[in-house]
Design an enzyme around this catalytic site. Structure first.
Site, short mmCIF file in Angstrom:
data_model
loop_
_atom_site.label_atom_id
_atom_site.label_comp_id
_atom_site.label_asym_id
_atom_site.label_seq_id
_atom_site.Cartn_x
_atom_site.Cartn_y
_atom_site.Cartn_z
N ASP A 18 -8.48 -66.75 9.08
CA ASP A 18 -8.47 -67.05 7.65
C ASP A 18 -8.41 -68.57 7.46
O ASP A 18 -8.12 -69.31 8.40
CB ASP A 18 -7.26 -66.35 7.01
CG ASP A 18 -7.12 -66.64 5.54
OD1 ASP A 18 -8.10 -66.43 4.80
OD2 ASP A 18 -6.04 -67.10 5.12
N ASP A 20 -7.43 -70.68 3.88
CA ASP A 20 -6.35 -71.19 3.03
C ASP A 20 -5.01 -70.57 3.44
O ASP A 20 -4.88 -69.35 3.53
CB ASP A 20 -6.62 -70.85 1.56
CG ASP A 20 -7.88 -71.51 1.04
OD1 ASP A 20 -7.89 -72.74 0.94
OD2 ASP A 20 -8.84 -70.78 0.74
N ASP A 178 -2.56 -65.18 6.91
CA ASP A 178 -1.26 -65.61 6.38
C ASP A 178 -0.69 -64.66 5.35
O ASP A 178 0.39 -64.93 4.81
CB ASP A 178 -1.39 -67.01 5.76
CG ASP A 178 -2.17 -66.99 4.45
OD1 ASP A 178 -3.28 -66.39 4.43
OD2 ASP A 178 -1.70 -67.55 3.45
#
Length: 228
Positions: A18, A20, A178
């Site tokens: 991922d 961001d 995240d």
């Protein structure tokens, strides 16, 4: 390939990472672009805490949630989206920073012979320039944004399609993210998943997201034992 990377005795074939909140702290970019958009529409600003709780589900969701948060009319979505795209592209990467350990972690994964893909809900036109500006683009064989497929994470489709592009089996493709979006998508696609502890998990504890492991830095990924 490093012998320690195993999934129940089978070697990993690839990894999907991922963007961001996982590789780059982009809250500053979101804050600048959103508040310039809101200034243009004569609306009040939003703060970093709101942004951290809201990002991760795609720009469309971010804009709609921001407008609702400041009490704006739903009809403002189209001009807001146009303004946001313009402002974000003008500052993309200017107010963001690569998290400690990310470059080292990506190097370790590549040194194991794993092809890597970046899969994000951020629009592809935002993701590719950001990776290039931060010197991360060279690590990835594929980059897919939230507009690359019919659906976004947490739907499993983006992971399934990314595995197909990498030529890897989902059960042997490590997902690194995240948030619960990444964990839910990975579970539905049949992929193992590791989450970082420092990202944007919609204001919820990342430990409750259902990952196989939670790490504090990308270069702390235990390649010799993770999920073994």
């Amino acid at each position: 390939m490093e012998n320690g990377i195993r999934n129940q005795g089978l070697a990993w074939q690839a990894a999907i990472v991922d963007l961001d909140g996982t590789m780059v702290d982009t809250v500053g970019d979101f804050e600048a672009a959103l508040n310039r958009m809101l200034d243009e529409l004569c609306l009040p600003h939003v703060d970093r805490g709101f942004i951290e709780r809201t990002v991760g589900k795609g720009s469309e969701h971010l804009i709609r949630t921001t407008l609702a948060h400041v009490g704006a009319a739903v009809a403002l979505y189209d001009p807001a989206w146009t303004a946001y795209q313009r402002h974000y592209l003008s500052i993309n990467g200017e107010h963001s920073a690569v998290y400690p350990g990310v470059v080292e972690g990506l190097r370790r994964l590549r040194a194991c012979g794993l092809p890597l893909a970046c899969l994000t809900n951020k629009p592809t036109a935002f993701a590719r320039p950001l990776l290039a500006r931060k010197g991360l683009d060279g690590f990835f064989a594929e980059v897919f944004g939230g507009d690359a497929f019919e659906r976004k994470k947490p739907d499993p489709l983006p992971l399934q399609m990314t595995c197909r592009a990498l030529g890897s089996e989902p059960s042997r493709t490590l997902i690194i993210g995240d948030s619960s979006n990444d964990a839910r998508a990975a579970r539905a696609a049949g992929c193992p998943v590791v989450l970082v502890s420092y990202g944007y998990n919609h204001g919820e504890p990342v430990a409750a997201a259902g990952a196989d492991a939670v790490i504090d830095r990308l270069d702390a990924l235990p390649l010799a034992s993770v999920l073994a």
